[in-house]
Design an enzyme around this catalytic site. Structure first.
Site, PDB file in Angstrom:
ATOM      1  N   ARG A  67       0.626  -1.048  -0.352  1.00 20.91           N
ATOM      2  CA  ARG A  67      -0.092   0.258  -0.136  1.00 20.91           C
ATOM      3  C   ARG A  67       0.777   1.337  -0.044  1.00 20.91           C
ATOM      4  O   ARG A  67       2.182   1.234   0.428  1.00 20.91           O
ATOM      5  CB  ARG A  67      -0.840   0.441   1.249  1.00 20.91           C
ATOM      6  CG  ARG A  67      -1.986  -1.124   0.767  1.00 20.91           C
ATOM      7  CD  ARG A  67      -3.383  -0.768  -0.020  1.00 20.91           C
ATOM      8  NE  ARG A  67      -4.179  -1.203  -0.014  1.00 20.91           N
ATOM      9  CZ  ARG A  67      -4.621  -2.253   0.065  1.00 20.91           C
ATOM     10  NH1 ARG A  67      -3.504  -2.663  -1.502  1.00 20.91           N
ATOM     11  NH2 ARG A  67      -5.629  -3.683  -0.885  1.00 20.91           N
TER      12      ARG A  67
ATOM     13  N   HIS B  84      -0.753   0.116  -9.607  1.00 18.61           N
ATOM     14  CA  HIS B  84      -1.348  -1.427  -8.859  1.00 18.61           C
ATOM     15  C   HIS B  84      -1.478  -1.832  -9.443  1.00 18.61           C
ATOM     16  O   HIS B  84      -2.872  -2.598  -9.701  1.00 18.61           O
ATOM     17  CB  HIS B  84      -3.249   0.054  -7.550  1.00 18.61           C
ATOM     18  CG  HIS B  84      -2.793  -1.062  -6.426  1.00 18.61           C
ATOM     19  ND1 HIS B  84      -3.146  -0.126  -5.584  1.00 18.61           N
ATOM     20  CD2 HIS B  84      -3.737  -2.172  -6.608  1.00 18.61           C
ATOM     21  CE1 HIS B  84      -3.566  -1.460  -4.984  1.00 18.61           C
ATOM     22  NE2 HIS B  84      -3.304  -2.121  -5.026  1.00 18.61           N
TER      23      HIS B  84
HETATM   24  P1  NDP Z   1      -1.450 -11.576   4.579  1.00 15.25           P
HETATM   25  O1  NDP Z   1      -2.492 -11.032   5.522  1.00 15.25           O
HETATM   26  O2  NDP Z   1      -1.455 -13.411   4.686  1.00 15.25           O
HETATM   27  O3  NDP Z   1      -0.051 -11.338   5.420  1.00 15.25           O
HETATM   28  C1  NDP Z   1       0.251 -10.283   6.235  1.00 15.25           C
HETATM   29  C2  NDP Z   1       1.287 -10.481   6.419  1.00 15.25           C
HETATM   30  O4  NDP Z   1       2.260  -9.912   7.402  1.00 15.25           O
HETATM   31  C3  NDP Z   1       1.601 -11.704   7.617  1.00 15.25           C
HETATM   32  O5  NDP Z   1       2.825 -12.282   7.855  1.00 15.25           O
HETATM   33  C4  NDP Z   1       1.709 -10.949   8.938  1.00 15.25           C
HETATM   34  O6  NDP Z   1       2.511 -11.198   9.860  1.00 15.25           O
HETATM   35  C5  NDP Z   1       2.849 -10.008   8.785  1.00 15.25           C
HETATM   36  N1  NDP Z   1       2.169  -8.260   9.246  1.00 15.25           N
HETATM   37  C6  NDP Z   1       1.926  -8.372   9.451  1.00 15.25           C
HETATM   38  N2  NDP Z   1       1.618  -6.469   9.994  1.00 15.25           N
HETATM   39  C7  NDP Z   1       2.856  -6.510  10.698  1.00 15.25           C
HETATM   40  C8  NDP Z   1       3.497  -5.624  11.265  1.00 15.25           C
HETATM   41  N3  NDP Z   1       3.107  -5.113  12.768  1.00 15.25           N
HETATM   42  N4  NDP Z   1       4.894  -6.456  11.841  1.00 15.25           N
HETATM   43  C9  NDP Z   1       5.502  -7.366  11.260  1.00 15.25           C
HETATM   44  N5  NDP Z   1       4.640  -7.809  10.149  1.00 15.25           N
HETATM   45  C10 NDP Z   1       3.410  -8.006   9.975  1.00 15.25           C
HETATM   46  O7  NDP Z   1      -1.594 -10.885   3.244  1.00 15.25           O
HETATM   47  P2  NDP Z   1      -1.157 -10.644   2.225  1.00 15.25           P
HETATM   48  O8  NDP Z   1       0.078 -11.544   2.180  1.00 15.25           O
HETATM   49  O9  NDP Z   1      -2.494 -11.511   1.334  1.00 15.25           O
HETATM   50  O10 NDP Z   1      -1.305  -9.791   1.148  1.00 15.25           O
HETATM   51  C11 NDP Z   1      -0.581  -8.503   1.838  1.00 15.25           C
HETATM   52  C12 NDP Z   1      -1.052  -7.394   1.583  1.00 15.25           C
HETATM   53  O11 NDP Z   1      -0.656  -7.024  -0.084  1.00 15.25           O
HETATM   54  C13 NDP Z   1      -1.850  -6.608   1.486  1.00 15.25           C
HETATM   55  O12 NDP Z   1      -2.839  -6.315   3.148  1.00 15.25           O
HETATM   56  C14 NDP Z   1      -2.318  -5.710   0.540  1.00 15.25           C
HETATM   57  O13 NDP Z   1      -2.630  -4.546   1.214  1.00 15.25           O
HETATM   58  C15 NDP Z   1      -1.366  -5.889  -0.367  1.00 15.25           C
HETATM   59  N6  NDP Z   1      -1.863  -6.581  -1.977  1.00 15.25           N
HETATM   60  C16 NDP Z   1      -1.182  -5.685  -2.645  1.00 15.25           C
HETATM   61  C17 NDP Z   1      -2.047  -5.792  -4.044  1.00 15.25           C
HETATM   62  C18 NDP Z   1      -1.529  -5.490  -5.209  1.00 15.25           C
HETATM   63  O14 NDP Z   1      -1.709  -5.094  -7.121  1.00 15.25           O
HETATM   64  N7  NDP Z   1      -1.051  -4.360  -4.929  1.00 15.25           N
HETATM   65  C19 NDP Z   1      -2.587  -7.081  -4.654  1.00 15.25           C
HETATM   66  C20 NDP Z   1      -3.133  -7.466  -3.376  1.00 15.25           C
HETATM   67  C21 NDP Z   1      -3.103  -7.190  -2.167  1.00 15.25           C
HETATM   68  P3  NDP Z   1       1.564 -12.640  10.900  1.00 15.25           P
HETATM   69  O15 NDP Z   1       2.584 -13.683   9.310  1.00 15.25           O
HETATM   70  O16 NDP Z   1       2.954 -12.986  12.260  1.00 15.25           O
HETATM   71  O17 NDP Z   1       0.517 -12.874  10.789  1.00 15.25           O
HETATM   72  C1  OXD Z   2      -5.836  -6.115  -2.707  1.00 13.94           C
HETATM   73  C2  OXD Z   2      -5.739  -4.992  -4.366  1.00 13.94           C
HETATM   74  O1  OXD Z   2      -5.395  -5.445  -1.839  1.00 13.94           O
HETATM   75  O2  OXD Z   2      -6.470  -4.977  -5.097  1.00 13.94           O
HETATM   76  O3  OXD Z   2      -6.166  -7.426  -3.381  1.00 13.94           O
HETATM   77  O4  OXD Z   2      -4.526  -4.398  -3.892  1.00 13.94           O
END
Ligand code: NDP
Ligand code: OXD
Length: 313
Positions: free
Chosen positions: A225, A273
């Site tokens: 993000r 994006h």
């Molecule tokens: P998940 O919820 O599966 O994974 C999140 C990861 O982040 C986990 O490993 C979690 O740790 C870690 N995390 C969360 N908070 C913290 C913190 N404070 N400190 C350290 N680590 C942290 O999410 P996804 O992998 O499915 O997606 C990740 C992000 O990607 C989405 O939230 C979205 O913003 C972005 N995204 C972007 C897209 C694009 O097109 N650019 C498309 C889709 C998603 P833990 O394992 O310990 O819980």
């Molecule tokens: C998502 C994205 O969060 O598109 O799926 O960024």
């Protein structure tokens, strides 16, 4: 059962057609903001970035399926008190993300931009190959997308480090966890990839005092993000040479204004994006599957992709 649908930035017609085909026994209606009385009282919602009025007018909602992996925009809203949020998990996004990040890392590691520039300039240049074993790629966020990216990078034999909130033990990945270990994680990375959810804890995590732990000449890839990154800090670190280049797919204002300095910066590659698109058929199939489980009695908290609103992801 009544399902209400509201998704900005996509054509609702094609989504509604696919959803209705998959759930013929349920009534799925496009939410009508202008005439709230015409909306049947729905128990379930399928949404992407709906306005606050959507929730204000439908306090009876029990479950909301988010048409994306990130729920930051949704959790900034005041949601119906009993509504559980379910996000997309993967639904065809992780392979796209792995592909996008890998191409960005490979371009940096192999110095393709420099080779291409030299060719444009009429040169036939030689660059000494970099040592792969010294080019560690760090992935911030080891969830559905981050882990897939990490595994794809391992396939190309990059050393991979990962940082998450909770401690993990992952085959072949050097793991770090929590705020205390963030400086050590950063210090290990020749390139760092942000795949964190946007939460109060992670907003502006890519700022000067964290990025300064990267070795001089490291690269940044932000595909999570825009609000993870402090724009001015990145620009200053690119100017100083501490960060050698950045690939950015997400921005705090989207669309990125046409005059924004990121667009024309020679050390920044921007995409709109587009690193991992929400794929309609995969997303519909996943939501329909989870919805059917919920209707059959599985509590929303047991569905995969259930979002812990307190944790923020
Ligand atoms: P998940 O919820 O599966 O994974 C999140 C990861 O982040 C986990 O490993 C979690 O740790 C870690 N995390 C969360 N908070 C913290 C913190 N404070 N400190 C350290 N680590 C942290 O999410 P996804 O992998 O499915 O997606 C990740 C992000 O990607 C989405 O939230 C979205 O913003 C972005 N995204 C972007 C897209 C694009 O097109 N650019 C498309 C889709 C998603 P833990 O394992 O310990 O819980
Ligand atoms: C998502 C994205 O969060 O598109 O799926 O960024």
């Amino acid at each position: 059962m009544n399902i209400t649908f509201c998704a900005t930035h996509i054509n609702p017609k094609v989504w509604l057609a696919e959803l209705r085909l998959a759930l013929p026994e349920h009534h799925i209606a496009l939410w009508n903001e202008q005439d709230p009385g015409s909306n049947p009282a729905a128990e379930a919602a399928i949404v992407w970035a709906p306005p606050q009025a959507f929730f204000d007018q439908q306090p009876q909602l029990q479950v909301g399926f988010n048409l994306g992996a990130g729920v930051d925009a949704l959790l900034q809203k005041t949601l119906p008190v009993n509504m559980a949020v379910i996000r997309l998990d993967d639904a065809g996004m992780s392979v796209q993300m792995a592909e996008y990040v890998t191409q960005a890392v490979v371009r940096y590691f192999r110095e393709f931009a420099e080779l291409e520039r030299d060719m444009r300039d009429g040169e036939w240049s030689f660059r000494r190959p970099r040592e792969r074993s010294e080019f560690t790629v760090g992935v911030m966020g080891l969830g559905v997308l981050g882990l897939r990216v990490a595994r794809a990078l391992q396939h190309f034999e990059y050393p991979v480090a990962g940082w998450s909130r909770s401690a993990k033990s992952l085959d072949g990945i050097t793991t770090f966890a929590g705020d205390k270990q963030l400086p050590d994680f950063m210090a290990a990375c020749s390139a760092v990839v942000c795949l964190l959810p946007l939460t109060p804890d992670t907003r502006h995590i890519l700022r000067r005092d964290t990025l300064m732990h990267l070795p001089v000449g490291a690269y940044l890839i932000n595909v999570a993000r825009g609000e993870h990154l402090v724009h001015a800090d990145l620009l200053a670190m690119l100017d100083s040479g501490h960060v050698a280049g950045a690939t950015l797919d997400v921005f705090s204002t989207e669309p990125l204004p046409s005059e924004h300095p990121f667009r024309s910066h020679t050390k920044i590659i921007c995409t709109p994006h587009a690193s991992a698109r929400t794929l309609r058929s995969e997303s519909v199939a996943q939501i329909v599957g989870k919805f059917k489980q919920w209707v059959a009695g599985t509590p929303a908290t047991h569905l995969s992709g259930y979002v812990d609103a307190v944790r923020g992801y």
